[in-house]
Design a protein around this motif. Structure first.
Motif, short mmCIF file in Angstrom:
data_model
loop_
_atom_site.label_atom_id
_atom_site.label_comp_id
_atom_site.label_asym_id
_atom_site.label_seq_id
_atom_site.Cartn_x
_atom_site.Cartn_y
_atom_site.Cartn_z
N PHE A 16 -3.75 -21.51 -2.29
CA PHE A 16 -3.67 -20.57 -0.64
C PHE A 16 -4.77 -19.45 -1.31
O PHE A 16 -5.21 -18.93 -2.22
N SER A 17 -4.95 -18.74 -0.08
CA SER A 17 -6.10 -18.03 0.15
C SER A 17 -5.25 -16.50 -0.58
O SER A 17 -3.67 -16.72 -0.19
N GLU A 18 -5.82 -15.55 -0.69
CA GLU A 18 -5.32 -14.65 -1.08
C GLU A 18 -4.09 -13.91 0.10
O GLU A 18 -3.22 -13.41 0.23
N ARG A 19 -5.00 -13.42 1.48
CA ARG A 19 -3.83 -13.29 2.80
C ARG A 19 -2.51 -14.78 3.01
O ARG A 19 -1.47 -14.06 2.85
N GLU A 20 -2.44 -15.60 2.42
CA GLU A 20 -2.02 -16.30 3.04
C GLU A 20 -0.59 -16.32 1.44
O GLU A 20 0.39 -16.48 1.63
N ARG A 21 -1.12 -15.87 -0.07
CA ARG A 21 -0.26 -15.71 -0.97
C ARG A 21 0.35 -14.43 -0.92
O ARG A 21 0.92 -14.26 -1.39
N ALA A 22 -0.31 -13.31 0.19
CA ALA A 22 0.45 -12.03 -0.01
C ALA A 22 2.02 -12.44 1.01
O ALA A 22 2.77 -11.83 0.95
N ALA A 23 1.18 -13.20 2.17
CA ALA A 23 2.57 -13.76 2.86
C ALA A 23 3.67 -14.13 2.07
O ALA A 23 4.64 -14.25 2.38
N LEU A 24 3.24 -15.00 1.40
CA LEU A 24 4.27 -16.17 0.92
C LEU A 24 5.34 -15.63 -0.57
O LEU A 24 6.43 -15.28 -0.38
N ALA A 25 4.56 -13.72 -0.89
CA ALA A 25 5.18 -13.47 -1.75
C ALA A 25 6.00 -12.56 -1.10
O ALA A 25 6.90 -12.11 -1.16
N TRP A 26 5.67 -12.45 0.59
CA TRP A 26 6.26 -10.97 1.47
C TRP A 26 7.48 -12.06 1.75
O TRP A 26 8.71 -11.33 1.32
N THR A 27 6.98 -13.13 2.00
CA THR A 27 8.50 -14.04 2.34
C THR A 27 9.57 -14.01 1.40
O THR A 27 10.43 -14.04 1.65
N ASP A 28 8.82 -14.76 0.12
CA ASP A 28 9.60 -14.53 -0.97
C ASP A 28 10.98 -13.08 -0.87
O ASP A 28 12.29 -13.84 -1.30
N VAL A 29 10.32 -12.49 -0.53
CA VAL A 29 11.15 -11.46 -1.37
C VAL A 29 12.00 -10.42 0.14
O VAL A 29 12.90 -10.12 -0.49
N VAL A 30 11.50 -10.85 0.83
CA VAL A 30 12.25 -10.15 2.09
C VAL A 30 13.89 -11.72 2.06
O VAL A 30 14.51 -11.01 2.99
N THR A 31 13.12 -12.06 2.03
CA THR A 31 14.33 -13.42 2.24
C THR A 31 14.94 -13.16 1.63
O THR A 31 16.04 -13.01 1.78
N LYS A 32 15.55 -12.83 0.13
CA LYS A 32 15.59 -12.75 -0.99
C LYS A 32 15.85 -10.97 -1.15
O LYS A 32 16.78 -10.27 -2.52
N ILE A 33 16.05 -9.89 0.12
CA ILE A 33 16.12 -9.02 -0.32
C ILE A 33 16.75 -8.47 -1.20
O ILE A 33 17.11 -7.11 -1.35
#
Length: 152
Positions: free
Chosen positions: A81-98
């Motif tokens: 995964f690109s750095e942009r994709e990794r940032a989006a996936l990290a954001w997804t993980d945290v926002v989904t489990k906010i």
């Protein structure tokens, strides 16, 4: 598993609004492939087999590789995964489990290295949108596409 409720039929007006927001997310300008990854990851976290199936199929249809789809659940350890994709996936993980820990300042800063403020708002709405679908499909036991195919 038997469907508990057909939410489009039970509340058509609000589901029209949900569908309109979904369309706006799909057309917001974020990369289609990135949106597929975000939708798949949030659906994995939420245990929504309906959405995992649908979004992995859509991603494959639009050119995503099997290998990357398999590794979305282990994205942190994958070099695919690109750095942009990794940032989006990290954001997804945290926002989904906010509720677990909020959104840490360091993650916010790292994500802004790859997304403009406008894009980050769009990404957050996209994550909220897939979480909405997950929260409809899981409790109401949306008819899974595989089960529907077997029944036909």
């Amino acid at each position: 598993m038997k469907q508990r409720l057909q939410f489009f039929g039970a509340a058509p007006e609000i589901m029209k609004a949900v569908s309109a927001l979904n369309k706006a997310v799909d057309e917001c300008g974020l990369e289609e492939g990135l949106l597929h990854l975000v939708k798949l990851r949030a659906s994995q976290i939420n245990g929504c087999s309906y959405c995992v199936d649908m979004h992995s199929r859509e991603a494959r249809r639009d050119g995503e590789t099997e290998q990357r789809l398999y590794l979305v659940s282990a994205w942190k350890e994958s070099p695919l995964f690109s750095e942009r994709e990794r940032a989006a996936l990290a954001w997804t993980d945290v926002v989904t489990k906010i509720a677990d820990s909020g959104v840490p300042d360091d993650l916010y800063a790292r994500t802004l290295e790859h997304f403009s403020e406008e894009e980050l708002v769009k990404l957050s709405v996209a994550i909220g949108m897939i979480n909405t679908w997950n929260r409809l499909c899981v409790p109401f036991h949306a008819i899974h596409p595989v089960a529907a195919a077997k029944a036909a």
